[in-house]
Each structure stands twice: as C-alpha cells, then as structure tokens.
Design an enzyme around this catalytic site. Structure first.
Site, PDB file in Angstrom:
ATOM      1  N   PHE A 128     -18.237  33.893  -2.957  1.00  0.00           N
ATOM      2  CA  PHE A 128     -19.005  34.879  -2.201  1.00  0.00           C
ATOM      3  C   PHE A 128     -19.886  35.609  -3.192  1.00  0.00           C
ATOM      4  CE2 PHE A 128     -19.901  39.076  -0.492  1.00  0.00           C
ATOM      5  CZ  PHE A 128     -20.362  38.758   0.786  1.00  0.00           C
ATOM      6  N   ASP A 213     -20.407  35.656 -11.878  1.00  0.00           N
ATOM      7  CA  ASP A 213     -20.383  36.731 -10.890  1.00  0.00           C
ATOM      8  C   ASP A 213     -19.108  37.529 -11.122  1.00  0.00           C
ATOM      9  OD1 ASP A 213     -19.985  38.341  -8.673  1.00  0.00           O
ATOM     10  OD2 ASP A 213     -20.592  36.833  -7.213  1.00  0.00           O
ATOM     11  N   LYS A 242     -20.285  47.111  -7.776  1.00  0.00           N
ATOM     12  CA  LYS A 242     -19.068  47.760  -7.296  1.00  0.00           C
ATOM     13  C   LYS A 242     -18.603  48.868  -8.238  1.00  0.00           C
ATOM     14  CE  LYS A 242     -17.451  43.979  -4.315  1.00  0.00           C
ATOM     15  NZ  LYS A 242     -17.541  44.670  -3.019  1.00  0.00           N
TER      16      LYS A 242
END
Length: 399
Positions: A128, A213, A242
C-alpha cells in the site's frame, strides 16, 4: 446525513481530547490508543514539547511558499540528512505525496542520464503506497484500482520474498524496485534481511535504484530510525510521513545526492510542502525521536510487546493463527473477522486497534508506550477472546 463523501466506514465515536496513551470521548470515557491515528501519533497525544512548538509557531509565519527560503524547512532537512543515509530531502504533506516524489525521482534520474526508456518499477503484491493514481498503480491492489480507468503504466508486481520472481521481471527498461520494509495495510509482513539484501544486490548488479516506503514502519517504529537499518542495507530513496509530523500533516522523500541531483527547478513542487508551521512541528518531533534513549525505549517495548503476544497466542491458539510485524508495528492474524473484532475491542474494551489485510489485527501504539500499557492492552485482547468463547459456548448445538 453527513455532508462528507461516503468514502469511510466511520464509527460514530468522536474524541475531544487526548493525553499520552489515552483518548477521551465527549462523554469523558477513556480509550487506550494502540491505533495512533494509523501510526501517526508517534508521541501520543498532547506531548508538551510539540504543543509548545505549535503554539509558538502559530504566532509567527504559517505559510509563505517554496519560492522563498524557509529556515525551519532548511533546519529539518539538514537534521534528517545528518541522521540518515540521505543527502537531500523534499518535503510533502502526506505519505502518498512522498511516494509520488520517490517515483518521479527514480524515473527522472535515468531520464537525465539519457536513458529515457528506463522507467519501469518492480513493486510487490500486498503493498500500500497511497491513494493517488500513481500510488494505487504502484500498489497494484485490484480493489483500489477498480473504477478509476486504466492504471498508470510502468509497474510490474510479484509476491514479496521470492528473489527469482523479481529477477524474472527485470528488463532493460527497469529503473527501480519499490518495497515497504514492513508492509502495513497489506497484512503487517516484515521483509527478511536476506530478501532485502537480495534486492539491494539485484539493484547493484543491474544499475537500478532501491526505493523504500517507510511511511508506516519508519521514523523509529521498529526501534531504529528506519526499519531497513535492521537488514544491513542502504537504499537510494526512502519515503516517510505519518510519524514525522506527530499528527501534523507532513511527509518527506529522502534520497542520495546523485539521485536527487536531477530534480532541478520545474521537475517537481508542492504549494504547502515543508511550510514553516509544518516543519516547526517536524523539528519538535525530531527533537524527541533523536533524544538519547528514545529509540532504545522503543526497541525494548517492541520486544516486550512481542513476548506478550507470544503468551497470548499460546493461550488462545484457536483465535491467534500467526504473529507478524516488527517492533511496535505488530500484526496478529486471527480467526474472528478482523473488522468485527476491532469494533468489539473499541466498544467493549475501549482499546483502539486497526485491521489490515489477510484478516490481521494491527497494534500500532504511540512510541511512548510502557510495559504497563502493553499489559493492559493484552488484558483487553484476552477479555475479547474470552467473550467470543463464552458466546460460542452458549450457542445451542444444532441437531
């Protein structure tokens, strides 16, 4: 009726304040947070240092634009370079934007060298990378691609863990390999050091770039600044977000100097990315992450969480099928439907957790978590499993 897009299956639960590991709803009820806003609230809620930095910044310039020098951005960029493998940083507002920058940087690096047909990227199932048209193409998940027309080209996918399968996808057009060091949404799968080392070797052999990622698994979550540090490799590009803002929208693409050098004026940009308010908060978060002993604490708590989850798995073998993840990004593959179980934990136990692919329950506590918090969470998980067992036993046998 809400005026909002119906894109989220929202709970009616709403919070009005937070303190450390706790969130409080409008009725004053407290919830133990092992959700962290999906790995965002790395320092929990109401961290005094971040709150102070934000309040001070609110009295100064919030936004100018990247046509001007932004001292707070320059400072945060240099600190990230000093603390990591990178030589250059591009600031964004989100993880998807950081990945977009990473993808563009990888492709443009080869274009600038005259290898204009070298743009294909090998990525992995279960990934994702975000919700933009580019990042859903990179992730390759059919359910995220459906309904949005032909996916953006230039991506090939294979199952993680199989180096031979990766080798089979390499062509003269391949420019990079893109992978999450620990998959989050896809099922909390941690890549092995051997696989990551194999990918690095393939990139070196074929002159490709290794793009990571670490939006969910980076910035201290595994007990080191980046999760890839456990594998003994060095990447070429890393996307983060994040935790970098501790709750304030912020992301970044970090790269080696020669890789970033092709990104000259006009190749990429962002109106809000790295503005004074965001990077002031980012510097305050980094103060805490880089403080002596902080990552040691995270590493210790990751080990404590793993031990307690092992005990839970032994006690409930009918409900716990597999333990996954790394550090404070933990996954539990369970037999009850994970969405129902997340709701049970929230409504009955006041424990906040989140589901992931493959019917995995994700536990992503703030990095300030203590062993007492972990023990409390384990008690709530046990109580939820006991409740399911009691309900099952009370159902009359058929026939």
């Amino acid at each position: 009726m809400s005026a909002l897009y119906g894109t989220y299956a929202r709970s009616e639960l709403a919070f009005e304040r937070g303190e450390g590991m706790r969130l409080y709803d409008q009725h004053g009820r407290d919830y133990l947070d092992f959700h962290s806003g999906i790995a965002v609230n790395a320092l929990g809620h109401g961290d005094p240092h971040i709150v102070s930095a934000l309040k001070n910044a609110a009295d100064k310039v919030w936004h100018t634009s990247n046509v001007f020098t932004i001292p707070e951005q320059e400072k945060l960029g240099q600190r990230l370079v000093d603390a990591t493998f990178a030589d250059s940083v591009f600031f964004t507002n989100s993880g998807a934007e950081a990945l977009e920058c990473a993808i563009k940087t990888a492709r443009h690096y080869f274009w600038a060298k005259g290898e204009v047909d070298r743009y294909e990227i090998i990525a992995f199932t279960g990934s994702f990378h975000g919700r933009t048209m580019g990042t859903i193409a990179a992730g390759g998940n059919p359910s995220y691609l459906e309904g949005f027309g032909p996916p953006m080209g230039g991506f090939k996918h294979t199952k993680p863990g199989d180096l031979d399968a990766v080798k089979a996808l390499i062509t003269p057009q391949t420019c990079a390999i893109l992978i999450e060091t620990v998959q989050g949404e896809g099922g909390v799968t941690a890549m092995t050091p051997e696989f990551m080392q194999g990918l690095r070797a393939l990139c070196d052999e074929h002159g490709m770039l290794l793009v990571l990622d670490e939006v969910q698994c980076g910035y201290g979550r595994t007990g080191r600044f980046f999760a890839f540090e456990w594998t003994g490799i060095t990447p070429d590009i890393v996307a983060v977000a994040k935790a970098i803002g501790g709750g304030f929208p912020l992301g970044a693409c970090l790269a080696r100097g020669d890789v970033a050098a092709s990104m000259v004026p006009g190749t990429h940009g962002s109106t809000y990315g790295g503005n004074p308010l965001a990077t002031t908060v980012g510097n305050a978060v980094l103060d805490r992450i880089l403080a002596p002993g902080f990552l040691d604490h995270v590493n210790q708590m990751g080990q404590k969480l793993a031990w307690h989850l092992q005990q839970l798995a032994q006690k409930y073998p009918d409900y716990v099928l597999e333990l996954r993840g790394k550090g404070l990004l933990a996954g539990i593959k369970i037999t009850p439907p994970v969405r129902d179980f997340v709701a049970r934990l929230r409504d009955d136990q006041r424990l906040l957790a989140i589901g992931a692919g493959d019917n995995v329950l994700r536990l992503i506590p703030p990095l300030i978590v203590t062993e007492a918090d972990i023990e409390e969470a384990m008690g709530k998980l046990a109580a939820a499993f006991d409740a399911i067992e009691a309900e099952t036993a009370s159902v009359p046998a058929v026939g």
